[in-house]
Design an enzyme around this catalytic site. Structure first.
Site, mmCIF file in Angstrom:
data_model
loop_
_atom_site.group_PDB
_atom_site.id
_atom_site.type_symbol
_atom_site.label_atom_id
_atom_site.label_comp_id
_atom_site.label_asym_id
_atom_site.label_seq_id
_atom_site.Cartn_x
_atom_site.Cartn_y
_atom_site.Cartn_z
ATOM 1 N N HIS B 413 -1.884 13.723 -11.207
ATOM 2 C CA HIS B 413 -2.080 15.155 -11.422
ATOM 3 C C HIS B 413 -3.373 15.368 -12.188
ATOM 4 C CE1 HIS B 413 2.520 16.208 -11.251
ATOM 5 N NE2 HIS B 413 2.009 16.042 -10.058
ATOM 6 N N GLU B 414 -4.466 15.518 -11.475
ATOM 7 C CA GLU B 414 -5.691 15.956 -12.151
ATOM 8 C C GLU B 414 -5.602 17.462 -12.278
ATOM 9 O OE1 GLU B 414 -8.347 14.450 -13.712
ATOM 10 O OE2 GLU B 414 -8.654 16.542 -14.246
ATOM 11 N N GLU B 483 -7.721 12.078 -20.802
ATOM 12 C CA GLU B 483 -8.434 13.216 -21.399
ATOM 13 C C GLU B 483 -7.488 14.125 -22.196
ATOM 14 O OE1 GLU B 483 -8.617 13.144 -17.798
ATOM 15 O OE2 GLU B 483 -10.214 11.677 -17.800
ATOM 16 N N GLU B 507 -13.368 2.370 -16.598
ATOM 17 C CA GLU B 507 -14.119 3.048 -15.535
ATOM 18 C C GLU B 507 -15.607 3.097 -15.830
ATOM 19 O OE1 GLU B 507 -12.164 6.843 -15.566
ATOM 20 O OE2 GLU B 507 -13.452 7.664 -17.132
#
Lengths: 706, 706
Positions: B413-414, B483, B507
């Site tokens: 779920h971005e 985030e 990343e």
């Protein structure tokens, strides 16, 4: 039930043009579109040869792309459409949607930007909106300003409330353009949740009246407010000009948009007959058709409720006086009750009994849930719980009790304007409603908005409220929203959105009063957006003012309260006073028992803004007509012409009127009920007391005599 | 499973006092509390007789009530508590919670305000929090400032990242107090979603090291961040002082509170042995016990995923290149696919096959849903849909395919930092997950936050993320949040919160690289809050840099990547590289197949921040031990003492090490696998290449020889 369309399309034409002109189907309106030497788009509008709007600018500005100048008209598409549709509920069984349309395509040679503006010219006025098509040079816009102007031709009278990002609960000013600054300055700071617009500004729906011998009436509003902030209007008194002011968020941005964009419609309803303003259905016509396949669950209704007593007695929404109680944290069964909490099981049963006995479908109950012990909107990250009744409100028992009597309880969701928390709990709240047999909810947004970036009328909140309506529809729940952005006819698209407050309502009779003129202007202004939950039905005019402890009174006669059920039409109408009061005036209450809330036809017989309204309506479910007539604080004789009745049919009219010595200040409860025979040839002179009114039920003679 | 308590309470004592003093259970720490002549509360802390914190201020300020001065100590309550609890997962099977506590009660003679501060002194450090009890003189607070200071004794070295309200994805600086301004200024504007704090400021978890001959290591953070904004620290280089800076919302307010208030704990872990900083479980101890009755559904796991290819090939999250596509509006089945969309059914099946074959439980799939065609967080009121797969992602078929092979797909779920819209859709999103067999979700908040009043670390967002975790638990869903606000040990209370990103993760090896020291400082800093989804497992060190089209490389040896599974413990660990790459290095991949993600015991053997870490861990579900050792960019010889093994038991150690000629820059993929016999008396010298590492599996001999 889906709305039906009977559409007749004429041939549409597309032409390249340097300017555009169309007329309304009846030819009364003429619209012309042009650009000036800077390539700024302009429009102007006339009615029966008289200029209404002169050279007024159009455009949109954003940091990413400015759709404001450098444009030329690169083509126009015109169309005539005439169709009829069937609303789920309303003032008419069928509504005709008949207009000439012109889509004007603007293109910039320099920036490459494209902007379309769609104009629809009806026999009752103009609607137009910006349409930004998908294009290479623009995608996202952070909208800063809409340039739309409305430049008028003289020192018209405005019937207006002051510009405010967060509330519209004001009395109206009747003031010429030249007097607006002074008049509007008076309002500053009078409302707790207000954030006044700094410039001189007014809200829509706005009414204007020209100073001509045969004056024009001009209603200015918007239709289909979706995904966009609410529009106010800044006033330039000298230029007799109004300009769009979009509510910004607290970061100063008005809207976040992605192309393609369709803005709401900007609407002008214009006539030389004030009654046409009231009768116009143009704003509904500009909204999209009903978005629900099945509307069988949407049922107009009347209701009583545990509510008015919190205004005029010491009854409270809160269960306890412990202002430190925290919903979901405090064990309410263990804190000390204050002894005058209104939403208790016994009291609610009393209202259910009364509703059942009188054929009233609903009972609103406010103050049933945890969170009323203090009021700390904005400061409090959770003010209310929507699934936690107070210990003295037995929701299961009341569900069964109401169901057994064929009455439904109306849920209340006060959010304290914490829309963020309401969204967080929305599924839970609606599930809880359905689990307990509720089909309708009154929502409230009193206070300063959370998310704290938002205003009541900013883009995010506009979308929040629509989200609530759509989510409610998923649960087959009807909504009556208070302190929400002004209505713009969206009840056509979402007919479960039965009504809104969005103006200074009847509750203000309990703190300061509404002068009689207030309900003579609301139908010309606020009601153009959609029905209002005004909460009429005050029979006990005198009350104890809990704010100052003195005896006080509402500014109305009793008979006038009955007339409001006609002049303030809504598919959800309250009878706000106490059961015991209605029992004292049972003969007058008969009118409230009888009066429908959904109509097959409507005839505005007399109307002048701020002065008087007389309207006749045909019940959707019988052959009965009803009339309501109100005046301002001056006595008046209404001239009622019954020619709207079918020829040759005999009717009996039951007239609920002010007694000859009635007066809204000195003798407000003096009323009289009489019956007369009427037919289509009858004309009567009907006296209205100062601040008074008359309500009439007109039933076919054979039925009335039964 | 609920956590078990074995509690031994000594007698608690309450006394009236003008100052307060306590010591840690082992006597190493001494804390004293006092007020100065202005009645401002202060605290100081020493360790083994050496001052750590000297006279540092305490207090809270709000417009409604200031808890800052005019106070005197009106009493203290002290307690000793020693108890042990069982985490659902983690580095230890059991955790001892052993501290002396002092609740200091401050009262103001002038304002009548009351403030308590609760101090807990452990053998590994100090935690304290403000507690504002219900009181007559204060109820709601709009918190503007927390006055907490940390005044140090010298020009200590800080291992720090710059203060920022919206991101923590930075490399660390190792810099003395006197050099912080210059060092931190270098970071400004390096991260797209950053909003730098204007003052010189650093984030927590922060590590400090004194310049003493036997240096002290000091870890500064917070525990139990609930209902409060995240804390950064402003730096006064001259005074060697750090001060609390609470993230404000965009209106400038830090928190909206109602009494009673419990703030998060402010924490100082202190030792003269760097390994103790790593081993400390104090932050978990300061968090509340597990809030779930049943935790049987929470299952640590390893996973592979459709993810890394979007960094190092031309594969995309998006299905199409049409940047104007709008989720829920565009018909994705009709727009042109770009031909290199990674989350397609066939590709996902390839990962499922690989996971099933190798005993990997999960397959993460990013880019499966509508909304990736552009990136317009903040500008876009809806970026993603959480229940609309792209046309080439057959969710039903994949559900069945994965289930048949005993693999679970991990949802992604971005949100593009649109927390408001995520909340609006949360029930729908989680229901959709459960309907399709998903039990875990990776959430993302890339971009500028909506509600637009908020920052990633402001109070509202802190509560948003917790709401998501609790709502996920209602659906028995595990969460790995990216985030999100930094972790503060809340995974004890909410053990379905398996991991977070909240730092510069693996990343970044694909855009710029992480120097080897980065993973030598993260365990001392970021990991003190909780596990990190660092995504180790890069075997193909060289890759195509999609940003500049050139060949590039990660700053690691292959063997080091294996060691990270031990030095970066997490109950959810990715093996981030491609199946075909792992097949090329199948002997090395055996370690990833074997390595557990949940531990019975942990021994930190060697540690120095930014330099090296060697750690041994005991599998929770077998008798196997594992060792991970890493160094920075310099070659190193780790001294591994196997005395943690039970006496008299023979083990076989399989050593995955850098080849003698390995080097993270010039020869990163050179590794060697060898086995040796070990027992509790074994000591070995283990070479680590520059930027390299070693991973060891230690199995009892009889099992290993089978």
């Amino acid at each position: 039930m889906r709305t039906l369309f009977l559409a007749i399309f004429t041939i549409c034409t597309a032409i390249a043009a340097s300017s555009g002109e169309i007329a309304s189907p009846d030819g009364n309106f003429r619209l012309s579109i042009n650009t000036n030497t800077e390539g700024e788009p302009y429009y102007s509008l006339s009615y029966k040869g008289t200029p209404v709007i002169v050279d007024s600018r159009l455009g949109l500005q954003s940091p990413e792309a400015n759709f404001d100048k450098g444009f030329r008209i690169i083509g126009t598409d015109t169309c005539h459409i005439d169709r009829t549709w069937t609303p789920v509920w309303g003032e008419y069984a069928e509504i005709r949607d008949n207009f000439n349309e012109m889509l004007v395509k603007f293109g910039s040679m320099t920036s490459g930007l494209e902007m379309d503006i769609r104009f629809r010219l009806f026999n009752d006025g103009l609607g137009f909106r910006y349409e930004l098509p998908v294009q290479d040079k623009a995608n996202y816009l952070t909208l800063k300003k809409e340039l739309t102007e409305f430049n008028f031709t003289g020192d018209h009278t405005l019937y207006c409330i002051p510009g405010d990002y967060d509330t519209d609960e004001f009395l109206f000013s009747e003031v010429p353009f030249s007097g607006t600054s002074e008049a509007l300055a008076r309002y500053k700071g009078v409302h707790s949740e207000s954030e006044s617009i700094r410039e001189t500004a007014v809200q829509t729906p706005l009414l204007l009246k020209t100073a001509d011998k045969t004056p024009l009436y001009i209603s200015l509003h918007e239709a289909g407010l979706i995904g966009y902030p609410g529009m106010s209007l800044t006033v330039d008194s000298d230029k007799r000009s109004l300009s769009a002011l979009l509510t910004p968020d607290r970061l100063g941005n008005s809207a976040y948009l992605q192309l393609p964009v369709l803005t709401p419609w900007r609407t002008l309803i214009v006539s030389d007959d004030a009654r046409d303003i009231l009768a116009s259905q143009m704003i509904l016509n500009l909204n999209e058709p009903c978005s629900y396949e099945d509307t069988s669950w949407i049922k107009p209704m009347k209701f009583v409720g545990v509510w008015w007593e919190m205004f005029v007695t010491d009854a409270t929404w809160s269960y306890s006086d412990d202002f430190r109680a925290k919903p979901g944290v405090t064990d309410y069964s263990k804190i000390k009750p204050n002894g005058h909490h209104a939403a208790n099981t016994a009291n609610v049963k009393r209202y259910i009994d009364f509703a059942a006995k009188n054929g009233i479908q609903g009972v609103l109950v406010e103050g049933w849930n945890e969170g009323w012990e203090d009021w700390a909107s904005f400061k409090k990250n959770r003010q209310f719980l929507f699934d936690k009744p107070y210990p003295d409100f037995d929701i299961k028992e009341l569900q069964k009790y109401a169901a057994d009597k064929g009455v439904q309880i109306i849920m209340h969701h006060e959010t304290a304007a914490n829309a963020a928390d309401y969204e967080r709990n929305l599924d839970k709240a609606f599930s809880y409603m359905k689990d307990n047999g509720y089909n309708a909810v009154k929502t409230g947004y009193v206070g300063t908005v959370i998310p704290r970036s938002e205003h009541h009328t900013s883009q995010w909140m506009v979308e929040h409220v629509r989200h609530v309506i759509e989510k409610a529809a998923d649960y087959r729940i009807m909504v009556d929203s208070h302190e929400a952005p002004k209505p713009t006819g969206l009840c056509r698209t979402y007919p479960n959105w039965l009504a809104q407050e969005s103006a200074r309502g009847g509750e203000f009779e309990a703190f300061g009063g509404n002068p009689p003129s207030h309900t003579c202007i609301l139908p010309f202004t606020r009601l153009k957006g959609g029905p209002m939950d005004y909460t009429p039905g005050i029979f006990e005019i005198h009350y104890w003012n809990r704010e100052n402890g003195k005896k006080s009174q509402a500014f109305t006669t009793l008979a006038r309260q009955l007339a409001l059920y006609l002049t303030m039409p809504s598919p959800i109408q309250m009878a706000c006073d106490f059961p015991e009061t209605y029992e004292r005036f049972d003969d007058a209450f008969q009118f409230i028992r009888d009066v429908p809330v959904d109509w097959a036809d409507t005839r505005y017989l007399e109307a002048e803004p701020n002065r008087y309204i007389t309207v006749a309506r045909l019940d959707k479910n019988s052959s009965d007509w009803y009339i309501g007539a109100i005046t301002d604080d001056k006595e008046r004789t209404a001239l009622i012409d019954f020619s709207f009745l079918p020829k040759g049919v005999k009717y009996v009219a039951t007239i609920y009127e002010d007694a000859p010595d009635a007066h809204f200040m000195t003798n407000p409860q003096a009323y009289r009920i009489r019956t007369i025979n009427v037919n289509s040839k009858t004309k009567i002179k009907q006296r209205l007391a100062p601040g008074g009114g008359t309500a009439i039920r007109i039933a076919p003679a054979q039925i009335a005599n039964k």
